[in-house]
Motif scaffolding. Structure first.
Motif, PDB file in Angstrom:
ATOM      1  N   MET A  67      78.360  65.367  26.984  1.00 60.87           N
ATOM      2  CA  MET A  67      78.323  65.638  28.415  1.00 60.87           C
ATOM      3  C   MET A  67      77.024  65.100  28.980  1.00 60.87           C
ATOM      4  N   THR A  68      77.087  64.585  30.198  1.00 58.62           N
ATOM      5  CA  THR A  68      75.910  63.932  30.747  1.00 58.62           C
ATOM      6  C   THR A  68      75.882  64.010  32.269  1.00 58.62           C
ATOM      7  N   SER A  69      74.669  64.022  32.801  1.00 65.20           N
ATOM      8  CA  SER A  69      74.482  63.937  34.255  1.00 65.20           C
ATOM      9  C   SER A  69      74.520  62.490  34.731  1.00 65.20           C
ATOM     10  N   ASP A 105      75.151  69.842  36.360  1.00 66.79           N
ATOM     11  CA  ASP A 105      76.068  68.956  37.084  1.00 66.79           C
ATOM     12  C   ASP A 105      76.361  67.754  36.184  1.00 66.79           C
ATOM     13  N   MET A 106      77.384  67.870  35.345  1.00 64.87           N
ATOM     14  CA  MET A 106      77.667  66.854  34.341  1.00 64.87           C
ATOM     15  C   MET A 106      79.160  66.527  34.270  1.00 64.87           C
ATOM     16  N   GLN A 107      79.464  65.495  33.515  1.00 64.88           N
ATOM     17  CA  GLN A 107      80.840  65.158  33.165  1.00 64.88           C
ATOM     18  C   GLN A 107      80.933  65.018  31.650  1.00 64.88           C
ATOM     19  N   CYS A 108      82.164  65.124  31.128  1.00 65.50           N
ATOM     20  CA  CYS A 108      82.378  65.185  29.682  1.00 65.50           C
ATOM     21  C   CYS A 108      83.216  64.016  29.166  1.00 65.50           C
ATOM     22  N   LYS A 144      76.595  60.079  35.406  1.00 66.18           N
ATOM     23  CA  LYS A 144      78.044  59.961  35.575  1.00 66.18           C
ATOM     24  C   LYS A 144      78.540  58.527  35.734  1.00 66.18           C
TER      25      LYS A 144
END
Length: 394
Positions: free
Chosen positions: A261-263, A95-98, A265
């Motif tokens: 990319m990281t959780s 569940d990450m965003q880039c 957010k």
């Protein structure tokens, strides 16, 4: 060729020890130079051309995008960027965003900024230190050079940003943690450091320990990511869930791109980070098609079969030439052979090129293999025949 060499010598800074060859075209794992000589490519542009040279589907996607719009800036919504981010996140299983940049070094810069802001924002003590490993490689910018655990790369370019600490190995990491430690940054397989995989149990223990101490785990997957090890991420293979992951090389099929990319957010907000070119229409359209090609290839089981066949043939080559090599290392299609001395390694690479197969050096004594993931069995067979001729002529 001579004219190109003269132009290069006159107008290009001499930061590369270039081989005396100029490639003009390619097709999957095959290359053709300006003199008409044919080669098998076991390097894929140092792990970049993941779906082979001149991949028709990727070329078509690039051409289609070029005919519409190439770049407009990140001040506006970019459809292929959003779609690429979705594909990356869904393939990762996290569940990450880039955030999109243009290279692995930029992706690692982004990771460091996330960790530094997280460390300053969370708690009364400013946590800014990042622990990396000896023999690691994280990029060529001033900050990522300092993050790299290779003292020879630090010559001439200081003073550097403070806050990087180097552990000899994963077991030493915990003893180096203090109240100012924000994150630990590792490669699960050290590429430039000699194609050296980390021990899975040690990595899992490290991830668990860091979680208990509220310290971030950054995994640099610039070379291991995008199915290079057989899974979409080496993190999937090691069964860990990092807080931050970086990708680049194989993601664009030859087009420059990098992703952090990281959780976490909510850590970076508007204005904290940016990139003029990062994530533009061209690079992310290419990435979308690369991801589709490789997902289909992986889901069909063909990727696993191809990895098995390449490693089977590499094992045969290693076994037949034990006088030169001490061990076989690596995971998936990120492989290496330890060579007994540096002189022999240089001779193998040079002879291999003469015989029509491209291979790489890693660390001080490793012959490195990073073939296109889509390399065919015929290309594998041809490449090892050429490589056998190269070592037999020593």
């Amino acid at each position: 060729m001579s004219n190109i060499k003269e132009l290069d010598k006159k107008y290009v800074l001499p930061t590369y020890a270039r081989a005396d060859v100029e490639f003009v075209s390619g097709n999957n794992a095959r290359l053709l130079d300006a003199e008409g000589k044919k080669y098998i490519d076991f390097t894929s542009g140092i792990g970049v051309v993941s779906v082979g040279h001149a991949n028709k589907r990727v070329n078509s996607a690039i051409c289609e995008q070029l005919s519409k719009i190439t770049h407009i800036s990140n001040l506006y919504n970019i459809a292929p960027q959003a779609k690429a981010a979705q594909k990356i996140v869904e393939a990762s299983g996290f569940d990450m965003q880039c955030f999109f940049g243009n290279s692995g070094a930029e992706a690692n810069e982004g990771a460091i900024k996330i960790a530094r802001k997280y460390g300053e924002r969370d708690g009364e003590i400013k946590r800014y230190k990042i622990i990396t490993l000896q023999h690691s490689f994280h990029g060529r910018t001033i900050t990522t050079v300092k993050a790299t655990g290779q003292e020879s790369m630090h010559n001439y370019f200081g003073p550097f940003p403070d806050g990087f600490v180097y552990a000899d190995n994963i077991d030493q990491v915990e003893s180096l943690i203090d109240n100012h430690t924000s994150a630990v940054m590792i490669e699960l397989v050290q590429g430039e450091g000699g194609v050296q995989p980390q021990d899975k149990a040690q990595v899992q223990a490290l991830a668990k320990m860091l979680k208990s101490k509220n310290i971030l785990l950054i995994v640099d997957e610039v070379q291991t990511g995008v199915y290079r090890t057989g899974e979409f991420l080496a993190s999937n293979l090691y069964e860990i869930e990092p807080d931050i992951i970086t990708l680049a090389k194989g993601l664009g099929g030859g087009v420059p791109i990098g992703v952090v990319m990281t959780s976490l957010k909510g850590v970076l907000t508007a204005g904290d980070h940016g990139s003029t070119f990062g994530g533009n229409y061209l690079s992310t359209a290419a990435a979308c098609e690369v991801l589709d090609v490789l997902k289909e290839y992986s889901d069909s089981g063909e990727l696993e079969k191809n990895i098995d066949y390449f490693n089977q043939e590499l094992e045969k080559f290693y076994s037949a030439n034990r006088k030169m090599f001490t061990s076989k290392v690596g995971i998936g299609m990120m492989c290496g052979l330890r060579v007994k001395n540096a002189e022999t390694l240089s001779a193998i690479i040079s002879n291999a090129r003469d015989e029509g197969v491209m291979v790489l050096k890693a660390g001080k004594n490793t012959l490195r293999f990073l073939p296109p993931l889509t390399i065919t069995r015929e290309e594998i067979d041809e490449g090892f025949k050429s490589l056998n001729r190269a070592v037999n002529s020593l």
